[in-house]
Design a protein around this motif. Structure first.
Motif, PDB file in Angstrom:
ATOM      1  N   GLY A  51       0.837  -1.195   0.000  1.00 49.14           N
ATOM      2  CA  GLY A  51       0.000   0.000   0.000  1.00 49.14           C
ATOM      3  C   GLY A  51       0.867   1.238   0.000  1.00 49.14           C
ATOM      4  O   GLY A  51       2.089   1.155  -0.108  1.00 49.14           O
ATOM      5  N   THR A  52       0.230   2.398   0.105  1.00 47.23           N
ATOM      6  CA  THR A  52       0.984   3.646   0.102  1.00 47.23           C
ATOM      7  C   THR A  52       0.535   4.543   1.243  1.00 47.23           C
ATOM      8  O   THR A  52      -0.588   4.441   1.726  1.00 47.23           O
ATOM      9  N   MET A  53       1.432   5.392   1.683  1.00 40.53           N
ATOM     10  CA  MET A  53       1.110   6.426   2.651  1.00 40.53           C
ATOM     11  C   MET A  53       1.791   7.708   2.199  1.00 40.53           C
ATOM     12  O   MET A  53       2.772   7.662   1.457  1.00 40.53           O
ATOM     13  N   VAL A  54       1.287   8.833   2.663  1.00 42.84           N
ATOM     14  CA  VAL A  54       1.861  10.114   2.255  1.00 42.84           C
ATOM     15  C   VAL A  54       2.464  10.774   3.484  1.00 42.84           C
ATOM     16  O   VAL A  54       1.792  10.934   4.499  1.00 42.84           O
ATOM     17  N   ASN A  55       3.739  11.148   3.410  1.00 41.69           N
ATOM     18  CA  ASN A  55       4.375  11.720   4.590  1.00 41.69           C
ATOM     19  C   ASN A  55       4.172  13.240   4.653  1.00 41.69           C
ATOM     20  O   ASN A  55       3.486  13.815   3.817  1.00 41.69           O
TER      21      ASN A  55
END
Ligand code: SF4
Ligand code: SF4
Ligand code: SF4
Ligand code: SF4
Ligand code: FES
Lengths: 512, 198
Positions: A434-438
């Motif tokens: 999955g992805t996350m945004v910092n």
């Protein structure tokens, strides 16, 4: 851009780099102990000697800058001989504890000895013995005998952690690495010294003796401890995570991570992980099979219309999971109310380097999707679907109809889940793609180490299955790439992004 | 970690335990190609081999029938066959002169074990010179193939298979899972022998 020759290979290299980096550009490795690309040059180990044309003596590659027309050799007979001598010298007082040394397998001394020396010892005197198992601070142990006095750890504390907590005392072969009296090595980045220590002198208390490194398998992912999203390698074996070590990303964490973040893997191995869905019965929550839970889910949502439905995303879940929730609700229950919750810490650790006060790894992601923090409204809800456990204060702040239903997606069995009518077990960050945004707006990839336990799955998988069972067309995702492709198509901030583009180093969101 | 790692991969103790080898996920496999030759007519008929085999059987039968006292049968369990001194029997964990365990929880035996039947959990030893010791050391005999590689691997003579025990029988699977207490006392005198090998 000076033109140089490395082992007779001609090349043009950037100005001002040293010979180790220059050799690396043509694929030649110069062995080194004390040099580290993120630290100042100390030039004390002498492992990086190279032969420069027209210079009578060998020079250390770490402290020599490239010059126009320079030609040097990394593998000439003279260099090879010098490497053997340096290693023999370093090994004079080395205990060679390899069988019980935690570094064995990833030890630079072992590796270089095998590659550049491999001669039996000629040393007949008694070795100098020094203290073992010294506690340097709350997270780091020192074995003084194994230290090769490269000073990487000393320079790290001074230059990166900016707390000058380590130094050398005594002289010659009695030199010791030490802390100042009553000043332990307790800076928030202290375990990085363990990573950069080329030998087994420094060990992390958390990882010490837990596993021999050759049993570990690594996966490149990110730390979910705070909004910075440091790039890490997650080492695991047999369904257990053993450690997180930073990996290089100039744009995010250079080569470091904080000590707090290193422990964020603990919940993955916890005993109270949810393996099966839970359904509320007269005797409290009871474990059921996934099929039963999905049927129950359909039942609970049967006569609910959008305007009495509240969907709560989470700044701790991936973009894929949050987006699947949005899509599921918007497609099937027109105009639901959507908001997100975030983990609040009363006294968060924080500094102006890596540690972010926001302990949510994906707040920027849910915000980019247009979700707002949950605020109390005068709407009365009949049903709530939430990612992560819903805190008591949140529940009391909202107003509900009589007989309202609460459905949550949770990773762990916590006492506070009792308010829920249905709980789905979901995968943690260590078990999903999955992805996350910092905090910089950089989208970064999470990679799975192993499969989630029991019947637990990602939120998007569960919602896709539920939609199919309820004979709804959407969402019908079968792979995380599909969820992300949908997200990139419909949410402007994610436009043009895909997993390939994000890769190992991440990619920035489009500025709004 | 650091800017670039060199050389890549991980060092791992080699199975023959005389050296460490580079380990990057795949173990090198050596392949030897055998040449095949077609069978001859007589071989294909299998008759000569059947006759040869049967004649061996029949000759032994006749020999034993005629000279019963020479029959090499041991009336086990009343009578046991002497076994060689280096016979690989049940394992035991050796002790130091002060009766503490010799094992340092280095896990080289577990690394060498082809059956993956050794489970070790390491703990900090109160004596910093010893570094660590096994708080858990379990051998699953049901998986063990009695190859003796664990004994070969041990750098400090902490594990041996010299108990001469070969009659292993039990009523449950649990009985075959030997724990650290059993292994340290696997001797008729109630504690494993002491080893002072370096
Ligand atoms: S530091 Fe390296 S060479 Fe020294 S004992 Fe540990 S593994 Fe062996
Ligand atoms: S403890 Fe490690 S990093 Fe520090 S000086 Fe010694 S060898 Fe170098
Ligand atoms: S003898 Fe048994 S325990 Fe020892 S290495 Fe062989 S299979 Fe493993
Ligand atoms: S028995 Fe020997 S090889 Fe096995 S862990 Fe103990 S010391 Fe190491
Ligand atoms: S790396 Fe150049 S002297 Fe240590």
């Amino acid at each position: 851009m000076p033109k140089i020759k490395v082992d007779n290979i001609e090349t043009t290299v950037p100005d001002g780099i040293n010979l180790i980096e220059a050799a690396k550009l043509v694929g030649k490795a110069v062995p080194h102990y004390c040099y580290h690309s993120q630290l100042s040059v100390a030039g004390n180990c002498r492992m990086c000697l190279v032969e420069i044309e027209k210079q009578p003596k060998l020079q250390i590659a770490c402290n020599t800058k490239v010059q126009e027309g320079m030609s040097f050799f990394t593998e000439s007979p003279k260099v090879k001989e010098a490497q053997q001598f340096v290693l023999e010298f370093i090994l004079v007082n080395h205990p060679i504890d390899c069988p019980v040394c935690d570094q064995a397998g990833e030890c630079k001394l072992q590796q270089y000895y095998m590659k550049y020396d491999a001669r039996p010892s000629r040393f007949e005197e008694t070795k100098v013995h020094k203290e073992k198992a010294i506690e340097l601070g709350p997270n780091v142990m020192l074995d003084m005998e194994r230290c090769i006095l490269c000073s990487r750890c000393v320079r790290f504390c001074k230059e990166i952690a900016e707390e000058d907590q380590l130094c050398f005392s005594q002289r010659g072969d009695h030199t010791m690495l030490t802390t100042f009296p009553d000043r332990p090595l307790d800076n928030p980045y202290s375990v990085n010294t363990v990573d950069i220590c080329p030998v087994g002198a420094l060990t992390s208390k958390d990882f010490r003796f837990q596993q021999r490194v050759w049993f570990l398998k690594g996966v490149e992912t990110i730390c979910t401890g705070c909004a910075t999203g440091c790039n890490v390698r997650m080492d695991h074996n047999q369904g257990k995570v053993f450690r997180l070590v930073p990996r290089d990303n100039e744009a995010v964490n250079e080569a470091w991570m904080c000590d707090e973040g290193r422990l964020t893997y603990k919940p993955v191995n916890a005993e109270n992980r949810l393996r099966h869905p839970l359904v509320k019965t007269a005797e409290g929550l009871r474990e059921v099979r996934m099929e039963t839970a999905l049927e129950k889910f359909g039942e609970l949502l049967k006569n609910i219309s959008g305007h009495v439905l509240l969907g709560i995303g989470s700044a701790e879940f991936t973009n894929e999971d949050n987006y699947a929730l949005i899509r599921f609700l918007q497609e099937n229950f027109p105009v639901p109310h959507l908001a997100y919750t975030a983990r609040e810490v009363e006294y968060p650790s924080q500094d102006d380097y890596l540690i972010s006060a926001d302990k949510n790894p994906n707040r920027a992601g849910v915000t980019a999707m247009g979700m707002k923090p949950l605020a109390s409204e005068d709407r009365k809800y009949q049903c709530l679907i939430g990612l992560g456990p819903i805190s008591e204060s949140t529940l009391t702040a909202l107003s509900f109809e009589k007989d309202h239903k609460v459905i949550v997606f949770a990773t762990h069995r916590e006492a506070s889940l009792d308010y829920a009518d249905l709980v789905f077990p979901v995968a943690t960050f260590a078990e999903l793609t999955g992805t996350m945004v910092n905090r910089q707006g950089r989208v970064q990839m999470l990679r799975p180490a192993f499969a989630p336990p029991g019947e637990s799955k990602t939120v998007w998988e569960i919602l896709s299955q539920a939609a199919r069972l309820m004979s709804r067309a959407k969402p019908a995702y079968t792979a995380p790439e599909q969820v992300f492709a949908d997200l990139a198509e419909l949410v402007p901030a994610f436009k043009g992004l895909n997993y390939e583009l994000i890769g190992k180093q991440g990619a920035l969101l489009t500025k709004q | 970690m650091e800017g670039f790692d060199f050389p890549s991969g991980i060092l791992r103790p080699h199975v023959d335990l005389t050296s460490w080898v580079w380990f990057s996920g795949v173990m090198p496999i050596q392949v030897k190609v055998m040449e095949r030759r077609p069978r001859t007519f007589w071989e294909q008929s299998y008759l000569p081999e059947i006759i040869r085999g049967l004649s061996t059987t029949i000759s032994h039968l006749l020999k034993h029938l005629l000279r019963l006292e020479k029959m090499p049968t041991y009336e086990y369990p009343e009578q046991t066959k002497p076994i060689p001194e280096d016979y690989r029997g049940e394992h035991r964990l050796m002790l130091r002169p002060d009766d503490t365990i010799r094992c340092t929880a280095c896990m080289l035996c577990a690394t060498a074990c082809p059956a993956e039947c050794i489970e070790i959990i390491a703990a900090e030893n109160p004596n910093p010179d010893v570094e660590k010791y096994p708080s858990v050391y379990t051998i699953n005999l049901l998986r063990c193939v009695f190859c003796g590689l664990c004994v070969e691997a041990c750098p400090c003579d902490a594990i041996r298979m010299d108990t001469q025990k070969r009659d292993m029988a039990g009523m449950s699977r649990e009985e075959f899972i030997l724990d650290i207490n059993y292994l340290m006392k696997n001797h008729p005198e109630g504690k494993s022998p002491v080893s002072i090998a370096l």
